[in-house]
Structure formats: C-alpha cells, structure tokens
Design a protein around this motif. Structure first.
Motif, PDB file in Angstrom:
ATOM      1  N   ALA A   1       0.848  -1.199   0.000  1.00 13.56           N
ATOM      2  CA  ALA A   1       0.000   0.000   0.000  1.00 13.56           C
ATOM      3  C   ALA A   1       0.881   1.246   0.000  1.00 13.56           C
ATOM      4  CB  ALA A   1      -0.909  -0.006   1.225  1.00 13.56           C
ATOM      5  N   GLU A   2       0.456   2.251  -0.755  1.00 14.64           N
ATOM      6  CA  GLU A   2       1.219   3.503  -0.877  1.00 14.64           C
ATOM      7  C   GLU A   2       0.291   4.680  -0.663  1.00 14.64           C
ATOM      8  OE1 GLU A   2       2.873   3.552  -4.768  1.00 14.64           O
ATOM      9  OE2 GLU A   2       3.887   1.631  -4.516  1.00 14.64           O
ATOM     10  N   ILE A   3       0.850   5.757  -0.116  1.00 20.54           N
ATOM     11  CA  ILE A   3       0.099   6.993   0.079  1.00 20.54           C
ATOM     12  C   ILE A   3       0.969   8.137  -0.427  1.00 20.54           C
ATOM     13  CG2 ILE A   3       0.910   7.210   2.460  1.00 20.54           C
ATOM     14  CD1 ILE A   3      -1.774   8.517   3.122  1.00 20.54           C
ATOM     15  N   VAL A  23      -7.120   3.639   4.035  1.00 15.64           N
ATOM     16  CA  VAL A  23      -7.972   4.829   4.208  1.00 15.64           C
ATOM     17  C   VAL A  23      -8.303   5.002   5.684  1.00 15.64           C
ATOM     18  CG1 VAL A  23     -10.259   5.773   3.719  1.00 15.64           C
ATOM     19  CG2 VAL A  23      -8.908   4.814   1.869  1.00 15.64           C
ATOM     20  N   ASP A  24      -8.588   3.911   6.388  1.00 15.31           N
ATOM     21  CA  ASP A  24      -8.865   3.986   7.825  1.00 15.31           C
ATOM     22  C   ASP A  24      -7.665   4.533   8.593  1.00 15.31           C
ATOM     23  OD1 ASP A  24     -11.417   3.016   7.455  1.00 15.31           O
ATOM     24  OD2 ASP A  24     -10.918   0.951   8.033  1.00 15.31           O
ATOM     25  N   VAL A  25      -6.469   4.100   8.223  1.00 20.42           N
ATOM     26  CA  VAL A  25      -5.257   4.610   8.864  1.00 20.42           C
ATOM     27  C   VAL A  25      -5.144   6.114   8.611  1.00 20.42           C
ATOM     28  CG1 VAL A  25      -2.724   4.557   8.800  1.00 20.42           C
ATOM     29  CG2 VAL A  25      -4.024   2.418   8.779  1.00 20.42           C
ATOM     30  N   GLU A  38      -2.971   3.936  -2.904  1.00 17.75           N
ATOM     31  CA  GLU A  38      -2.958   2.815  -3.838  1.00 17.75           C
ATOM     32  C   GLU A  38      -2.593   1.559  -3.074  1.00 17.75           C
ATOM     33  OE1 GLU A  38      -0.509   1.536  -7.787  1.00 17.75           O
ATOM     34  OE2 GLU A  38      -1.075   3.638  -7.612  1.00 17.75           O
ATOM     35  N   SER A  39      -3.261   0.448  -3.438  1.00 16.73           N
ATOM     36  CA  SER A  39      -3.008  -0.822  -2.774  1.00 16.73           C
ATOM     37  C   SER A  39      -3.282  -1.970  -3.737  1.00 16.73           C
ATOM     38  CB  SER A  39      -3.902  -0.937  -1.538  1.00 16.73           C
ATOM     39  OG  SER A  39      -3.587  -2.105  -0.838  1.00 16.73           O
TER      40      SER A  39
END
Length: 163
Positions: free
Chosen positions: A39-41, A62-64, A51-52
C-alpha cells in the motif's frame, strides 16, 4: 452601523495534513497486512492518492489515514473522496481532495438559516466565506451557537472577530 463582526470560513491546515500523511505513510509501511499489499500513500498539492493491491487493503489504508487526520485536528468533512479506480497490475487507487472555502450553496443555506432566526444581524457572502455583523455581541454569539448546531457538509470556523 454594525459595530461587531466575524467571518465564517472553512479552511484546512495543510501543514497538519502533511504531518498526518507522513504518520500514515510510516504506519502503512510498518503494518504487516499493509506492507504485504504494498500500500502507498502520496500527497501532491491538495490531493492525496492511496494505492493498494486490492480494495480491501485500500480500505484499511484509508482507515489509517482517517485516524491520523483526526488526531491532527483535521475535520473529515473537508475530505472529498473520489471513486475507487483500477490501477495498473490489478491494483486499486483512490484520490482524495480537500474542500477549501465554503461553497456558494452552503453559504446561501447559512445566510438563510441566520435570517430565519430573525436575529438582528446582517450576513453577507464574501467569496468563499460569510461575514456576519451586528450591534450586539450576544447576537453574534447566538449566530455562532446556531451554526454549531447545524449539520453542514463543511467544517466551519469563526475568525476575524472584531468589536
């Protein structure tokens, strides 16, 4: 003439957003379930891209991000999520934008609500903010209390109080 006034605005502190994204990025790279999904942010200007490997782990990321934004004092009402789209290699991607300023429709709702209460103040839309002015401070405080009770789609803050 009106002696007292304040502005109703909706702004996002992007330094806090950068800090929240950095914290979320660190947690995403260290969490076992998200590290495995690669996963990337990414933060570019006023847009966040997540993106994941699939939609489920994208939801976890998204929750994080939401948790870190809330801890940093960023209201999630200002976050506008885009559609989950397919990226290359069967991955899932989602864009988020921040709402800066009060949209015209919402500003009109605010002015109408103030007029409906028949408080002796004047409310005027000024670009992406609303200025409220009146003779008595108590009337302005009534307006602030009224707006805090309203359920609007943008977070409001009250600035530039002058007497």
């Amino acid at each position: 003439m009106a002696d007292n006034s304040f502005d109703i605005v909706s702004n996002v502190d992007f330094q806090e957003v950068r800090n929240a994204v950095d914290q979320a990025r660190r947690e995403i790279t260290t969490r076992y379930d998200l590290k495995k999904a690669a996963a990337e942010i990414d933060l570019a200007g006023e847009e966040i891209t997540l993106e994941s490997s699939d939609e489920y782990t994208l939801g976890q990321a998204v929750d994080v991000l939401h948790g870190k934004l809330v801890r940093r004092g960023i209201d999630l009402k200002s976050l506008r999520p885009g559609k989950v789209e397919e990226a290359s290699g069967g991955r899932a991607r989602q864009h988020f934008e921040f709402q800066q300023g009060i949209p015209t429709e919402t500003a009109k709702k605010i002015v109408a609500a103030i007029k409906k209460q028949k408080i002796k103040v004047q409310a005027a839309i000024q670009g992406d903010s609303v200025r409220v002015s009146g003779k008595k401070r108590d009337d302005l405080q009534q307006v602030i209390a009224l707006l805090k009770e309203m359920d609007l789609d943008v977070p409001l803050s009250f600035t530039n109080y002058r007497s």
